[in-house]
Design an enzyme around this catalytic site. Structure first.
Site, PDB file in Angstrom:
ATOM      1  N   ASN A  18       0.812  -1.226   0.000  1.00  0.00           N
ATOM      2  CA  ASN A  18       0.000   0.000   0.000  1.00  0.00           C
ATOM      3  C   ASN A  18       0.844   1.275   0.000  1.00  0.00           C
ATOM      4  OD1 ASN A  18      -2.427   1.826   1.016  1.00  0.00           O
ATOM      5  ND2 ASN A  18      -0.805   2.026   2.547  1.00  0.00           N
ATOM      6  N   LYS A  27       2.360   4.484 -11.178  1.00  0.00           N
ATOM      7  CA  LYS A  27       1.263   3.546 -10.885  1.00  0.00           C
ATOM      8  C   LYS A  27       0.990   2.625 -12.087  1.00  0.00           C
ATOM      9  CE  LYS A  27       0.351   4.621  -6.607  1.00  0.00           C
ATOM     10  NZ  LYS A  27       0.490   3.649  -5.511  1.00  0.00           N
ATOM     11  N   TYR A  84       3.450  10.438 -10.797  1.00  0.00           N
ATOM     12  CA  TYR A  84       2.566   9.526 -10.053  1.00  0.00           C
ATOM     13  C   TYR A  84       1.886   8.543 -10.998  1.00  0.00           C
ATOM     14  CZ  TYR A  84      -1.155   8.066  -6.829  1.00  0.00           C
ATOM     15  OH  TYR A  84      -2.013   7.336  -6.038  1.00  0.00           O
ATOM     16  N   ALA A  85       1.290   9.058 -12.076  1.00  0.00           N
ATOM     17  CA  ALA A  85       0.528   8.196 -12.985  1.00  0.00           C
ATOM     18  C   ALA A  85       1.450   7.179 -13.663  1.00  0.00           C
ATOM     19  CB  ALA A  85      -0.195   9.045 -14.032  1.00  0.00           C
TER      20      ALA A  85
HETATM   21  P1  NAI Z   1      -1.088   8.516   2.774  1.00  0.00           P
HETATM   22  O1  NAI Z   1      -0.071   9.511   2.326  1.00  0.00           O
HETATM   23  O2  NAI Z   1      -2.153   8.966   3.701  1.00  0.00           O
HETATM   24  O3  NAI Z   1      -0.358   7.242   3.423  1.00  0.00           O
HETATM   25  C1  NAI Z   1       0.751   6.657   2.811  1.00  0.00           C
HETATM   26  C2  NAI Z   1       1.566   5.925   3.859  1.00  0.00           C
HETATM   27  O4  NAI Z   1       2.718   5.369   3.208  1.00  0.00           O
HETATM   28  C3  NAI Z   1       2.093   6.865   4.973  1.00  0.00           C
HETATM   29  O5  NAI Z   1       1.864   6.306   6.237  1.00  0.00           O
HETATM   30  C4  NAI Z   1       3.557   6.992   4.636  1.00  0.00           C
HETATM   31  O6  NAI Z   1       4.385   7.220   5.777  1.00  0.00           O
HETATM   32  C5  NAI Z   1       3.841   5.627   4.001  1.00  0.00           C
HETATM   33  N1  NAI Z   1       5.071   5.664   3.217  1.00  0.00           N
HETATM   34  C6  NAI Z   1       5.465   6.607   2.325  1.00  0.00           C
HETATM   35  N2  NAI Z   1       6.695   6.341   1.877  1.00  0.00           N
HETATM   36  C7  NAI Z   1       7.094   5.199   2.493  1.00  0.00           C
HETATM   37  C8  NAI Z   1       8.277   4.425   2.453  1.00  0.00           C
HETATM   38  N3  NAI Z   1       9.320   4.793   1.697  1.00  0.00           N
HETATM   39  N4  NAI Z   1       8.347   3.311   3.216  1.00  0.00           N
HETATM   40  C9  NAI Z   1       7.312   2.946   3.998  1.00  0.00           C
HETATM   41  N5  NAI Z   1       6.153   3.648   4.089  1.00  0.00           N
HETATM   42  C10 NAI Z   1       6.058   4.761   3.344  1.00  0.00           C
HETATM   43  O7  NAI Z   1      -1.682   7.913   1.429  1.00  0.00           O
HETATM   44  P2  NAI Z   1      -3.072   7.166   1.134  1.00  0.00           P
HETATM   45  O8  NAI Z   1      -3.980   8.156   0.505  1.00  0.00           O
HETATM   46  O9  NAI Z   1      -3.516   6.412   2.320  1.00  0.00           O
HETATM   47  O10 NAI Z   1      -2.631   6.161  -0.034  1.00  0.00           O
HETATM   48  C11 NAI Z   1      -2.273   4.817   0.194  1.00  0.00           C
HETATM   49  C12 NAI Z   1      -2.008   4.146  -1.162  1.00  0.00           C
HETATM   50  O11 NAI Z   1      -3.176   4.192  -1.968  1.00  0.00           O
HETATM   51  C13 NAI Z   1      -0.900   4.828  -1.962  1.00  0.00           C
HETATM   52  O12 NAI Z   1      -0.151   3.858  -2.662  1.00  0.00           O
HETATM   53  C14 NAI Z   1      -1.674   5.677  -2.941  1.00  0.00           C
HETATM   54  O13 NAI Z   1      -0.933   5.974  -4.109  1.00  0.00           O
HETATM   55  C15 NAI Z   1      -2.865   4.785  -3.218  1.00  0.00           C
HETATM   56  N6  NAI Z   1      -4.011   5.519  -3.717  1.00  0.00           N
HETATM   57  C16 NAI Z   1      -4.637   6.474  -2.940  1.00  0.00           C
HETATM   58  C17 NAI Z   1      -5.726   7.160  -3.436  1.00  0.00           C
HETATM   59  C18 NAI Z   1      -6.459   8.180  -2.619  1.00  0.00           C
HETATM   60  O14 NAI Z   1      -7.429   8.763  -3.132  1.00  0.00           O
HETATM   61  N7  NAI Z   1      -6.078   8.455  -1.375  1.00  0.00           N
HETATM   62  C19 NAI Z   1      -6.233   6.922  -4.805  1.00  0.00           C
HETATM   63  C20 NAI Z   1      -5.497   5.901  -5.523  1.00  0.00           C
HETATM   64  C21 NAI Z   1      -4.441   5.242  -4.990  1.00  0.00           C
END
Ligand code: NAI
Length: 257
Positions: A88, A157, A153-154
């Site tokens: 994730n 992904k 980003y795109a």
């Molecule tokens: P968020 O930014 O709230 O949480 C992401 C988490 O990943 C954070 O806890 C961060 O510390 C952790 N992280 C970042 N870099 C890291 C690393 N190098 N090693 C370990 N952990 C790391 O993001 P969110 O919105 O919860 O997104 C979660 C996933 O879902 C992501 O992959 C995002 O691209 C994907 N996503 C989110 C969408 C949305 O609308 N929020 C839409 C489509 C995909």
């Protein structure tokens, strides 16, 4: 239909907050042994009513091979194996190509694609030894239809989707399924959707057939299914969990807008 995940060992990366934190809690509620990986974790709630209690925490930078191997070794030491891996963790890098610095472009690929590569590579031998497993990767709607200023980003992904398909073929002989999912718009710290002016929120919601913000639980519901025996014949797929962003050209017409 039973989606029985009791005692399965589940690793969720990027699970200190946002969608990942809810995914981890939901797997724990299903009776799984859940280990969250993240760069850091918030201090525990002194009131002791922390819902994360059921989730173990291991500090891990998914973009760093040594950190990933150490974290996976730690889970193997505690639980012997890993049944389900949810990749994730991800970061969003925004900006037009003309303005994105190379370091930010690289960071986006290091975490979003490199993280899936490194953690899957480290976990796969455990799953191969066990004769089965599930790897589930966070792609995004942006992998299907990108937005302006989303090049890094795109593209990252989209790379996750192709990496998912290749991994599915390489790990199929061990009965390990590998799938990706594409959420649409889940308001989190990453995107700040919930803090936008009402008009901007309306414009975004008008792109959805199910005209509401997606919740982390909407994502977790899909992942619990994908991790279960009920999904044992699904692999190499990209599952759209965007609330119908792709279903029709102007979904807002159904709402008289
Ligand atoms: P968020 O930014 O709230 O949480 C992401 C988490 O990943 C954070 O806890 C961060 O510390 C952790 N992280 C970042 N870099 C890291 C690393 N190098 N090693 C370990 N952990 C790391 O993001 P969110 O919105 O919860 O997104 C979660 C996933 O879902 C992501 O992959 C995002 O691209 C994907 N996503 C989110 C969408 C949305 O609308 N929020 C839409 C489509 C995909």
């Amino acid at each position: 239909m039973e989606l029985d995940l009791r005692d399965k060992v589940v690793v969720v990366t990027g699970a200190a907050r946002g969608i990942g934190a809810v995914i981890a809690q939901r797997f724990a509620a299903e009776g799984a042994k859940v280990v969250a990986f993240d760069l850091a974790f918030p201090e525990p709630d002194p009131a002791g009513a922390d819902a994360d209690d059921a989730v173990e925490q291991v500090v891990c930078n998914v973009a760093d091979p040594d950190s990933v191997q150490a974290a996976v070794d730690e889970v193997a030491r505690r639980h012997r194996t890993i049944d389900v891996l949810v990749n994730n963790a991800g970061i969003n890098v925004e900006g037009p190509v003309a303005e994105i610095e190379w370091a930010r472009w690289k960071a986006c690929f290091d975490v979003n694609v490199g993280g899936v590569f490194l953690v899957s590579k480290a976990v796969a031998p455990l799953m191969q030894a066990a004769g089965g497993g599930r790897i589930i990767n966070a792609a995004s709607f942006a992998a299907i239809v990108p937005s302006v200023a989303s090049a890094a980003y795109a593209a990252s992904k989209s790379a996750v989707v192709q990496l998912t398909r290749v991994l599915a073929s390489e790990l199929g002989p061990w009965d390990i399924t590998v799938n990706a999912y594409a959420p649409g718009m889940v308001p989190t710290v990453m995107n700040g959707f919930a803090e936008m002016p009402a008009e901007s929120q309306d414009r975004l919601l008008d792109t959805l057939s199910l005209r509401r913000w997606e919740t982390p639980d909407d994502v977790a519901n899909l992942l619990i299914f994908l991790a279960s025996d009920a999904a044992s014949y699904i692999t190499g797929a990209l599952l759209d969990v965007s609330g119908g962003k792709l279903s029709t050209q102007i979904p807002a017409r159904a709402y008289g807008r």
